[in-house]
Design an enzyme around this catalytic site. Structure first.
Site, PDB file in Angstrom:
ATOM      1  N   ALA A  67     -13.621 -30.749  85.893  1.00 43.14           N
ATOM      2  CA  ALA A  67     -12.973 -31.182  87.261  1.00 43.14           C
ATOM      3  C   ALA A  67     -11.927 -30.211  87.573  1.00 43.14           C
ATOM      4  O   ALA A  67     -11.067 -29.539  86.478  1.00 43.14           O
ATOM      5  CB  ALA A  67     -12.584 -32.407  87.300  1.00 43.14           C
ATOM      6  N   GLY A 110     -15.815 -32.688  83.313  1.00 43.52           N
ATOM      7  CA  GLY A 110     -16.953 -32.851  84.412  1.00 43.52           C
ATOM      8  C   GLY A 110     -18.092 -31.644  84.221  1.00 43.52           C
ATOM      9  O   GLY A 110     -19.108 -31.764  84.786  1.00 43.52           O
ATOM     10  N   GLU A 113     -20.389 -33.063  81.699  1.00 38.23           N
ATOM     11  CA  GLU A 113     -21.049 -34.139  82.424  1.00 38.23           C
ATOM     12  C   GLU A 113     -22.089 -33.834  83.433  1.00 38.23           C
ATOM     13  O   GLU A 113     -23.233 -34.479  83.634  1.00 38.23           O
ATOM     14  CB  GLU A 113     -20.114 -35.145  83.267  1.00 38.23           C
ATOM     15  N   GLU A 133     -10.845 -34.050  78.189  1.00 38.62           N
ATOM     16  CA  GLU A 133      -9.891 -34.777  79.055  1.00 38.62           C
ATOM     17  C   GLU A 133      -8.831 -35.643  78.397  1.00 38.62           C
ATOM     18  O   GLU A 133      -7.717 -35.732  78.729  1.00 38.62           O
ATOM     19  CB  GLU A 133     -10.608 -36.018  79.863  1.00 38.62           C
TER      20      GLU A 133
HETATM   21  N1  CO8 Z   1      -9.284 -27.117  86.874  1.00 39.22           N
HETATM   22  C1  CO8 Z   1      -8.548 -26.034  87.452  1.00 39.22           C
HETATM   23  N2  CO8 Z   1      -8.476 -24.734  87.366  1.00 39.22           N
HETATM   24  C2  CO8 Z   1      -8.985 -24.509  85.841  1.00 39.22           C
HETATM   25  C3  CO8 Z   1      -9.634 -25.231  85.155  1.00 39.22           C
HETATM   26  C4  CO8 Z   1      -9.808 -26.822  85.142  1.00 39.22           C
HETATM   27  N3  CO8 Z   1     -10.502 -27.550  84.844  1.00 39.22           N
HETATM   28  N4  CO8 Z   1     -10.070 -24.746  84.023  1.00 39.22           N
HETATM   29  C5  CO8 Z   1      -9.476 -23.409  84.130  1.00 39.22           C
HETATM   30  N5  CO8 Z   1      -8.994 -23.294  85.161  1.00 39.22           N
HETATM   31  C6  CO8 Z   1      -8.467 -22.058  85.647  1.00 39.22           C
HETATM   32  C7  CO8 Z   1      -7.019 -21.808  85.212  1.00 39.22           C
HETATM   33  O1  CO8 Z   1      -5.905 -22.533  85.516  1.00 39.22           O
HETATM   34  C8  CO8 Z   1      -6.888 -20.197  85.251  1.00 39.22           C
HETATM   35  O2  CO8 Z   1      -6.059 -19.943  86.555  1.00 39.22           O
HETATM   36  P1  CO8 Z   1      -5.166 -19.019  86.759  1.00 39.22           P
HETATM   37  O3  CO8 Z   1      -5.611 -17.843  86.491  1.00 39.22           O
HETATM   38  O4  CO8 Z   1      -4.664 -19.335  88.424  1.00 39.22           O
HETATM   39  O5  CO8 Z   1      -3.891 -19.385  85.863  1.00 39.22           O
HETATM   40  C9  CO8 Z   1      -8.371 -19.730  85.266  1.00 39.22           C
HETATM   41  O6  CO8 Z   1      -9.080 -21.053  85.383  1.00 39.22           O
HETATM   42  C10 CO8 Z   1      -8.682 -19.112  83.818  1.00 39.22           C
HETATM   43  O7  CO8 Z   1      -8.418 -19.981  83.003  1.00 39.22           O
HETATM   44  P2  CO8 Z   1      -7.504 -19.802  81.608  1.00 39.22           P
HETATM   45  O8  CO8 Z   1      -6.447 -18.744  81.945  1.00 39.22           O
HETATM   46  O9  CO8 Z   1      -7.103 -21.033  80.995  1.00 39.22           O
HETATM   47  O10 CO8 Z   1      -8.662 -19.342  80.594  1.00 39.22           O
HETATM   48  P3  CO8 Z   1      -9.066 -19.295  79.028  1.00 39.22           P
HETATM   49  O11 CO8 Z   1     -10.150 -18.144  78.770  1.00 39.22           O
HETATM   50  O12 CO8 Z   1      -7.501 -18.790  78.294  1.00 39.22           O
HETATM   51  O13 CO8 Z   1      -8.973 -20.692  78.598  1.00 39.22           O
HETATM   52  C11 CO8 Z   1     -10.178 -23.016  78.690  1.00 39.22           C
HETATM   53  C12 CO8 Z   1     -10.561 -21.420  78.954  1.00 39.22           C
HETATM   54  C13 CO8 Z   1     -10.156 -23.297  77.381  1.00 39.22           C
HETATM   55  C14 CO8 Z   1     -11.649 -23.724  79.367  1.00 39.22           C
HETATM   56  C15 CO8 Z   1      -9.001 -23.430  79.719  1.00 39.22           C
HETATM   57  O14 CO8 Z   1      -9.131 -23.008  81.024  1.00 39.22           O
HETATM   58  C16 CO8 Z   1      -8.933 -24.942  79.916  1.00 39.22           C
HETATM   59  O15 CO8 Z   1      -8.690 -25.816  78.788  1.00 39.22           O
HETATM   60  N6  CO8 Z   1      -9.358 -25.481  81.011  1.00 39.22           N
HETATM   61  C17 CO8 Z   1      -9.246 -26.770  81.038  1.00 39.22           C
HETATM   62  C18 CO8 Z   1     -10.548 -27.524  80.451  1.00 39.22           C
HETATM   63  C19 CO8 Z   1     -10.384 -29.078  80.674  1.00 39.22           C
HETATM   64  O16 CO8 Z   1      -9.437 -29.635  80.432  1.00 39.22           O
HETATM   65  N7  CO8 Z   1     -11.395 -29.789  81.571  1.00 39.22           N
HETATM   66  C20 CO8 Z   1     -11.490 -31.188  81.782  1.00 39.22           C
HETATM   67  C21 CO8 Z   1     -10.734 -31.483  83.019  1.00 39.22           C
HETATM   68  S1  CO8 Z   1     -10.949 -33.132  83.635  1.00 39.22           S
HETATM   69  C22 CO8 Z   1     -12.202 -33.481  83.942  1.00 39.22           C
HETATM   70  O17 CO8 Z   1     -13.252 -32.544  84.029  1.00 39.22           O
HETATM   71  C23 CO8 Z   1     -12.506 -34.949  84.547  1.00 39.22           C
HETATM   72  C24 CO8 Z   1     -14.000 -35.253  84.509  1.00 39.22           C
HETATM   73  C25 CO8 Z   1     -14.029 -36.551  85.401  1.00 39.22           C
HETATM   74  C26 CO8 Z   1     -14.393 -36.370  86.812  1.00 39.22           C
HETATM   75  C27 CO8 Z   1     -15.627 -35.277  87.224  1.00 39.22           C
HETATM   76  C28 CO8 Z   1     -15.376 -34.871  88.779  1.00 39.22           C
HETATM   77  C29 CO8 Z   1     -15.777 -33.448  88.854  1.00 39.22           C
END
Ligand code: CO8
Length: 259
Positions: A67, A110, A113, A133
């Site tokens: 998400a 998500g 999911e 999460e």
């Molecule tokens: N949301 C928003 N932006 C994101 C997300 C995200 N989930 N994941 C990555 N991005 C963005 C980063 O902020 C970054 O943006 P910017 O260049 O502006 O800083 C860009 O994408 C690239 O990401 P990274 O620089 O972090 O890339 P890396 O290769 O270093 O890392 C990862 C990749 C490991 C995937 C890292 O981005 C990460 O940990 N992302 C978050 C993963 C996460 O926690 N996901 C769970 C989110 S909560 C959720 O899904 C709740 C689900 C229930 C509801 C479902 C409704 C849809």
């Protein structure tokens, strides 16, 4: 209206459509608009007689990294309740045609999911599945604790949900989460191949079979068996049943029309 965050290919192969998640800079983070676009696209494709199977994919680096955290960060519980984003997920779940997830790179939160909402999963060797999460102070909310547990069992699901550990495509395959793993350059092709195989069959039988398999998740065995039997009988009202069985008797390939 043209979607902004997805690309729709109505005929990537005969009777096979593809929805590609397309927010590459944000690793396809699932914001509300993207999910609404997916829902709307699925509604149209589900009603389109020229489509029998739908593939949902991302890009090589990410299926979806979850998400959109930036969109959620400032929200209150009541904001979340009133937005009711999961009604979109409920609508997606109602898709009658088979959904195949073609996954490369991250399928997290998500994203994982959404993958699990699909009926079959083809992954590239680079795919990583996870429910991280917990690392941002929340927990899965779009079915993760339920579908992951049903797919891989309590031990691994508990570990993934409580630690946020990502698993590789190979581990996901061994755990029964996904259908197959292929080299990254082949994952979409492999998903299309699987879709084409199903698209060549009776679309009516396929839809009813999908509905019946899904019934196994939310009913008792007795209820599920009853449901299956009704669908089985109902298919004898179709031209496809006559054609399929007649073709077998005549030793020829059946031509299914979905009637
Ligand atoms: N949301 C928003 N932006 C994101 C997300 C995200 N989930 N994941 C990555 N991005 C963005 C980063 O902020 C970054 O943006 P910017 O260049 O502006 O800083 C860009 O994408 C690239 O990401 P990274 O620089 O972090 O890339 P890396 O290769 O270093 O890392 C990862 C990749 C490991 C995937 C890292 O981005 C990460 O940990 N992302 C978050 C993963 C996460 O926690 N996901 C769970 C989110 S909560 C959720 O899904 C709740 C689900 C229930 C509801 C479902 C409704 C849809």
């Amino acid at each position: 209206m043209q979607p902004e965050y997805i690309i729709i290919h109505r005929q990537i192969a005969p009777y096979v459509a593809q929805i590609q998640l397309n927010r590459p800079k944000e690793l396809n983070a699932l914001n509300l608009q993207l999910m609404t676009e997916v829902k709307e696209a699925l509604k149209v494709l589900d009603a389109d007689d020229g489509v029998r199977v739908i593939i949902i994919s991302g890009n090589e680096k990410a299926f979806a990294a979850g998400a959109d955290i930036k969109q959620m960060a400032g929200k209150t519980a009541m904001d979340m309740f009133n937005t009711d984003q999961f009604s979109t997920w409920d609508a997606i779940k109602k898709t009658k045609k088979p959904l195949i997830a073609a996954v490369s790179g991250f399928a997290l939160g998500g994203g994982c999911e959404l993958v699990m909402l699909c009926d079959m999963i083809v992954a590239s060797e680079t795919a990583r599945f996870g429910q991280p999460e917990i690392k941002i102070g929340v927990m899965p909310g779009a079915g993760g604790t339920q579908r992951l547990t049903r797919a891989v069992g309590k031990a691994l699901a508990m570990e993934m949900v409580l630690t946020g550990r990502f698993i590789t495509a190979e581990e996901a395959l061994r755990a029964g989460l996904i259908n197959r793993v292929v080299p990254v350059e082949l994952y979409l092709q492999e998903a299309v191949k699987l879709a084409e195989e199903i698209a060549a069959l009776s679309p009516l039988a396929v839809k009813m079979a999908k509905e019946s398999v899904l019934k196994a998740f939310d009913s008792s065995l007795e209820e599920g068996l009853h449901f299956e039997r009704k669908n089985f009988y109902l298919l004898f009202a179709s031209d496809d049943q006559k054609e399929g069985m007649q073709a077998f008797v005549e030793k020829r390939t059946p031509i299914f029309t979905g009637k």
